[in-house]
Write a protein that holds these residues in place. Structure first.
Motif, PDB file in Angstrom:
ATOM      1  N   LYS A 147      -2.150   5.761   1.311  1.00  0.00           N
ATOM      2  CA  LYS A 147      -3.262   4.805   1.325  1.00  0.00           C
ATOM      3  C   LYS A 147      -4.193   4.940   0.116  1.00  0.00           C
ATOM      4  O   LYS A 147      -5.229   4.285   0.046  1.00  0.00           O
ATOM      5  CB  LYS A 147      -4.106   4.945   2.609  1.00  0.00           C
ATOM      6  N   GLU A 185       0.838  -1.189   0.000  1.00  0.00           N
ATOM      7  CA  GLU A 185       0.000   0.000   0.000  1.00  0.00           C
ATOM      8  C   GLU A 185       0.878   1.246   0.000  1.00  0.00           C
ATOM      9  O   GLU A 185       1.914   1.293   0.685  1.00  0.00           O
ATOM     10  CB  GLU A 185      -0.924   0.015   1.218  1.00  0.00           C
ATOM     11  N   TRP A 221      -1.736   1.374  -4.520  1.00  0.00           N
ATOM     12  CA  TRP A 221      -0.925   0.238  -4.107  1.00  0.00           C
ATOM     13  C   TRP A 221      -0.179  -0.341  -5.299  1.00  0.00           C
ATOM     14  O   TRP A 221      -0.511  -0.082  -6.454  1.00  0.00           O
ATOM     15  CB  TRP A 221      -1.781  -0.832  -3.428  1.00  0.00           C
TER      16      TRP A 221
END
Length: 281
Positions: free
Chosen positions: A49, A45, A52
């Motif tokens: 966030k 990741e 990824w």
């Protein structure tokens, strides 16, 4: 662009599995490992966030299962920002062509792996004569012809921060293949070693099936340069990783990893290099 892409001419399913098949494991904050039959992929990741990266793509025919697993553990429409390869052997790029056709994301690899990822050059044929167990003896069945993902292929950037992975750096760790790379997160002490070393004896049918944890050198039947392989293990050991995900076998950490890796460095010729085989000398 997709019309240029193709799987290897000898692409075929591999009839081998393990007790870890289809297992997800969170190895560290934001880093996950998924096992496709007998080979591991990693999901990293991004620090924000928001995205990824997928590291490696499993065995031939694995794309549908990888997509199902990712949809289940992330979200239905989830796809990576990019796919990053440790190297281009069949068990690490098996799902790559199908995944790239659907996701249309860039594929990053070391430039020395490009001939095997652009349809230009086959890897050396696996060595069935090498010292080892059943999986070594049936290794001529494994694909070694190149795939072609040239429309999406890019060279690994020196600075992984350009991919949104500023905590990560890569190291050229040849031996198992010319352009093999490993990835290290110094802040977490986490190493993605690929097949530079592995945590299962890959030529043993029963140890692979049971995922018996032990540090070994790279798979014997597909490693053409043992001097480079030793240098690469020494390079990775000098990083003093706290945890490691390898291309085959369970994740390993702490004293087990430290002691096992040091033993491999100290006794590489006895523990890793086969007594005989076409690549030995």
């Amino acid at each position: 662009m997709d019309s240029q892409m193709h799987d290897s001419k000898d692409n075929r399913p591999i009839p081998m599995t393990s007790t870890a098949d289809k297992k997800w494991e969170q190895v560290n904050d934001g880093v996950y490992m998924y096992t496709d039959q007998i080979v591991n992929l990693a999901v990293i990741e991004k620090s924000d966030k928001a995205g990824w990266s997928l590291v490696d793509t499993g065995l031939p025919g694995s794309a549908p299962e990888i997509k199902r697993a990712i949809a289940k553990h992330f979200r239905q429409d989830s796809k990576p920002d990019e796919i990053i390869l440790t190297h281009g052997h069949f068990d690490h790029v098996g799902g790559l062509v199908d995944l790239v056709k659907e996701w249309e994301v860039p594929v990053y690899a070391h430039s020395l792996e490009f001939p095997y990822l652009t349809g230009k050059k086959a890897y050396p044929e696996p060595d069935m004569t090498v010292e080892g167990g059943l999986l070594a003896k049936i290794s001529p069945y494994y694909p070694n012809e190149p795939i072609n993902v040239s429309p999406y292929l890019k060279e690994l950037p020196e600075d992984m921060g350009t991919l949104g992975l500023p905590e990560w750096e890569w190291f050229h760790t040849p031996g198992h293949s010319r352009g093999h790379v490993s990835f290290f997160n110094k802040q977490k002490g986490l190493l993605l070693a690929g097949d530079a070393f592995i945590t299962v004896k890959q030529d043993s049918f029963w140890k692979v099936l049971e995922q018996y944890a032990e540090i070994n050198g790279p798979p014997r039947y597909l490693t053409p340069d043992w001097k480079q392989a030793k240098d690469s293990v020494q390079k990775l050991a000098s990083l003093h990783p706290k945890k490691a995900i390898t291309g085959h076998g369970p994740p390993m950490e702490g004293k087990e990893l430290k002691d096992g890796l040091q033993a491999l460095v100290d006794h590489f010729e006895e523990k890793a290099v086969p007594d005989y085989g076409k690549f030995v000398n």
